[in-house]
Design a protein around this motif. Sequence first.
Motif, PDB file in Angstrom:
ATOM      1  N   GLU A 165      42.415  67.222  12.628  1.00 37.96           N
ATOM      2  CA  GLU A 165      41.712  67.944  13.701  1.00 37.96           C
ATOM      3  C   GLU A 165      40.810  69.010  13.111  1.00 37.96           C
ATOM      4  O   GLU A 165      40.281  69.851  13.826  1.00 37.96           O
ATOM      5  CB  GLU A 165      42.713  68.666  14.598  1.00 37.96           C
ATOM      6  CG  GLU A 165      43.809  67.861  15.174  1.00 37.96           C
ATOM      7  CD  GLU A 165      44.875  68.794  15.743  1.00 37.96           C
ATOM      8  OE1 GLU A 165      45.586  69.460  14.965  1.00 37.96           O
ATOM      9  OE2 GLU A 165      44.979  68.854  16.966  1.00 37.96           O
ATOM     10  N   GLU A 166      40.691  69.018  11.795  1.00 33.58           N
ATOM     11  CA  GLU A 166      39.899  70.040  11.103  1.00 33.58           C
ATOM     12  C   GLU A 166      39.000  69.368  10.071  1.00 33.58           C
ATOM     13  O   GLU A 166      39.294  68.271   9.607  1.00 33.58           O
ATOM     14  CB  GLU A 166      40.833  71.053  10.420  1.00 33.58           C
ATOM     15  CG  GLU A 166      41.643  71.868  11.424  1.00 33.58           C
ATOM     16  CD  GLU A 166      42.765  72.692  10.781  1.00 33.58           C
ATOM     17  OE1 GLU A 166      42.878  72.697   9.543  1.00 33.58           O
ATOM     18  OE2 GLU A 166      43.526  73.305  11.545  1.00 33.58           O
ATOM     19  N   ASN A 220      40.989  81.682  16.798  1.00 27.87           N
ATOM     20  CA  ASN A 220      41.351  80.721  15.746  1.00 27.87           C
ATOM     21  C   ASN A 220      41.785  81.479  14.500  1.00 27.87           C
ATOM     22  O   ASN A 220      41.485  82.660  14.352  1.00 27.87           O
ATOM     23  CB  ASN A 220      40.155  79.817  15.416  1.00 27.87           C
ATOM     24  CG  ASN A 220      40.305  78.422  15.995  1.00 27.87           C
ATOM     25  OD1 ASN A 220      41.307  77.743  15.764  1.00 27.87           O
ATOM     26  ND2 ASN A 220      39.310  77.997  16.760  1.00 27.87           N
ATOM     27  N   PRO A 221      42.468  80.795  13.569  1.00 23.44           N
ATOM     28  CA  PRO A 221      42.793  81.466  12.308  1.00 23.44           C
ATOM     29  C   PRO A 221      41.525  81.743  11.483  1.00 23.44           C
ATOM     30  O   PRO A 221      40.497  81.073  11.672  1.00 23.44           O
ATOM     31  CB  PRO A 221      43.701  80.479  11.576  1.00 23.44           C
ATOM     32  CG  PRO A 221      43.843  79.276  12.412  1.00 23.44           C
ATOM     33  CD  PRO A 221      43.035  79.438  13.638  1.00 23.44           C
ATOM     34  N   TYR A 241      37.109  71.584  20.039  1.00 26.66           N
ATOM     35  CA  TYR A 241      36.753  72.388  18.864  1.00 26.66           C
ATOM     36  C   TYR A 241      35.262  72.262  18.523  1.00 26.66           C
ATOM     37  O   TYR A 241      34.595  73.237  18.206  1.00 26.66           O
ATOM     38  CB  TYR A 241      37.604  71.870  17.703  1.00 26.66           C
ATOM     39  CG  TYR A 241      37.793  72.749  16.505  1.00 26.66           C
ATOM     40  CD1 TYR A 241      37.810  74.131  16.581  1.00 26.66           C
ATOM     41  CD2 TYR A 241      38.019  72.152  15.250  1.00 26.66           C
ATOM     42  CE1 TYR A 241      38.037  74.900  15.451  1.00 26.66           C
ATOM     43  CE2 TYR A 241      38.253  72.917  14.117  1.00 26.66           C
ATOM     44  CZ  TYR A 241      38.250  74.291  14.217  1.00 26.66           C
ATOM     45  OH  TYR A 241      38.478  75.031  13.094  1.00 26.66           O
ATOM     46  N   ARG A 253      36.913  80.970  24.817  1.00 27.68           N
ATOM     47  CA  ARG A 253      37.226  79.547  24.619  1.00 27.68           C
ATOM     48  C   ARG A 253      38.646  79.430  24.093  1.00 27.68           C
ATOM     49  O   ARG A 253      39.026  80.115  23.147  1.00 27.68           O
ATOM     50  CB  ARG A 253      36.266  78.907  23.632  1.00 27.68           C
ATOM     51  CG  ARG A 253      36.577  77.417  23.351  1.00 27.68           C
ATOM     52  CD  ARG A 253      37.620  77.222  22.256  1.00 27.68           C
ATOM     53  NE  ARG A 253      38.002  75.814  22.062  1.00 27.68           N
ATOM     54  CZ  ARG A 253      38.760  75.392  21.068  1.00 27.68           C
ATOM     55  NH1 ARG A 253      39.220  76.248  20.167  1.00 27.68           N
ATOM     56  NH2 ARG A 253      39.084  74.132  20.962  1.00 27.68           N
ATOM     57  N   MET A 296      41.885  76.356  23.262  1.00 29.34           N
ATOM     58  CA  MET A 296      42.202  74.940  23.163  1.00 29.34           C
ATOM     59  C   MET A 296      42.571  74.479  24.580  1.00 29.34           C
ATOM     60  O   MET A 296      42.623  75.274  25.505  1.00 29.34           O
ATOM     61  CB  MET A 296      43.322  74.717  22.148  1.00 29.34           C
ATOM     62  CG  MET A 296      42.860  74.974  20.719  1.00 29.34           C
ATOM     63  SD  MET A 296      44.172  74.730  19.485  1.00 29.34           S
ATOM     64  CE  MET A 296      45.014  76.308  19.556  1.00 29.34           C
ATOM     65  N   HIS A 315      46.447  71.733  22.072  1.00 29.05           N
ATOM     66  CA  HIS A 315      45.913  70.585  22.818  1.00 29.05           C
ATOM     67  C   HIS A 315      47.046  69.679  23.312  1.00 29.05           C
ATOM     68  O   HIS A 315      47.051  69.225  24.445  1.00 29.05           O
ATOM     69  CB  HIS A 315      44.978  69.757  21.928  1.00 29.05           C
ATOM     70  CG  HIS A 315      43.786  70.501  21.424  1.00 29.05           C
ATOM     71  ND1 HIS A 315      42.735  70.853  22.243  1.00 29.05           N
ATOM     72  CD2 HIS A 315      43.472  70.983  20.194  1.00 29.05           C
ATOM     73  CE1 HIS A 315      41.810  71.502  21.530  1.00 29.05           C
ATOM     74  NE2 HIS A 315      42.247  71.595  20.280  1.00 29.05           N
ATOM     75  N   PHE A 354      48.771  80.152  14.593  1.00 33.01           N
ATOM     76  CA  PHE A 354      48.306  78.800  14.875  1.00 33.01           C
ATOM     77  C   PHE A 354      49.362  77.868  14.281  1.00 33.01           C
ATOM     78  O   PHE A 354      49.546  77.846  13.059  1.00 33.01           O
ATOM     79  CB  PHE A 354      46.941  78.521  14.236  1.00 33.01           C
ATOM     80  CG  PHE A 354      46.423  77.158  14.599  1.00 33.01           C
ATOM     81  CD1 PHE A 354      45.568  76.994  15.665  1.00 33.01           C
ATOM     82  CD2 PHE A 354      46.841  76.034  13.911  1.00 33.01           C
ATOM     83  CE1 PHE A 354      45.120  75.728  16.041  1.00 33.01           C
ATOM     84  CE2 PHE A 354      46.408  74.768  14.279  1.00 33.01           C
ATOM     85  CZ  PHE A 354      45.541  74.613  15.337  1.00 33.01           C
TER      86      PHE A 354
HETATM   87  O1  6CS Z   1      40.560  75.396  17.953  1.00 35.86           O
HETATM   88  C1  6CS Z   1      40.825  74.205  17.798  1.00 35.86           C
HETATM   89  O2  6CS Z   1      40.677  73.399  18.691  1.00 35.86           O
HETATM   90  C2  6CS Z   1      41.295  73.742  16.423  1.00 35.86           C
HETATM   91  N1  6CS Z   1      41.559  74.858  15.557  1.00 35.86           N
HETATM   92  C3  6CS Z   1      42.164  74.665  14.419  1.00 35.86           C
HETATM   93  C4  6CS Z   1      42.304  75.764  13.441  1.00 35.86           C
HETATM   94  N2  6CS Z   1      42.725  73.496  14.111  1.00 35.86           N
HETATM   95  C5  6CS Z   1      42.719  72.343  15.005  1.00 35.86           C
HETATM   96  C6  6CS Z   1      42.391  72.730  16.419  1.00 35.86           C
HETATM   97  O3  6CS Z   1      42.027  71.612  17.166  1.00 35.86           O
END
Ligand code: 6CS
Length: 316
Positions: free
Chosen positions: A8-9, A185-186, A168, A145, A147, A68, A210
């Motif tokens: 996902e990254e 986010n991180p 994302y 914003r 997830m 998610h 996270f």
């Molecule tokens: O913000 C998000 O959607 C995504 N952020 C991170 C750090 N990893 C995956 C995630 O989908």
Amino acid sequence: ETWRFALEEVEGSVQDAYAQEFKKRIEERSDGDITIEIYPYGSLGTSSQLTELVQQDAIQLAFASPGHLASVIPETGVFTLHFLFSDDNEVNEQVLANTEARSMLQEAYHEQNLQLLGIIPEGWMVWTGNRSIETPQDMEGFKIRTMTSPILVESYRAYGANPSPMPYAEVYSGLQLGQIDGQVNPIFAIEEMSFYEVQDYMIQAKQAQFITTLVAAQDFYENLPEEQQTMIDEVTNEMRGYIFDKQDEFNEQRLETIQENSDIELITLSEEQREAFREMSLSVRDTYIEQAGERGKKILETLDEELRAAEEEKGG
Ligand code: 6CS
């Protein structure tokens, strides 16, 4: 035999570091019988789409982040609750690795044709914004914003913000065009997705980690020869220390990169400031229980007890 592993990254992320190392260790141990193909974010679809592909066994392995995934498995929303996890991330890692809640979670994953392989923290969730956020009043109407899970959305509604869930890949342009005021986010992600370029403030409230989960297609996993199942279990276990150090290193180094390349202002909330958010966050636990039911409630209670016990043990 080829196993597909979707992220996902993007390349260079914590999930990518994990996948690269996992690939190396599995390919070595299997003596070349298994090849792992890694698909970074962007090549296959959004996080939710990746989960669907794993459910169909079109992909064998993927990361499925509760931010998610809780749309599909509400119990995983527990990992997105604010001020539940410890301020000491080593405590979180230890508890997540050994939690009694694992079997209840596994049951919930199985109901969705998924096999839970690991629960992995990737660093503190940091707010970025076009204004500073130091009190819940600052969150009033703030278009943040998040997830896409409804439980996570509630966490920001509880502060009075105006959460806007989206994939994302859409966050950067959303910030740039002013469709959203901020995101969370991180630090490593804020750097690699360039969010800091279009934001004025970064706010460290330590409200949540996270936390991601590593999943496999359940049929795929169950049909593997026992020695391959054991190999996966051993490798994921042995990799805990590796990825914990990596996320720490990435988050630290990329903060330096951000500070070198921009004049974004970094704000760290005091304990008193955090307390105001903490109080407002507690009602979201009831929403979580409404959505995740009896089993979800038990998972929350189990984690809460384990976290408080681990903190006490470490503190005293
Ligand atoms: O913000 C998000 O959607 C995504 N952020 C991170 C750090 N990893 C995956 C995630 O989908």
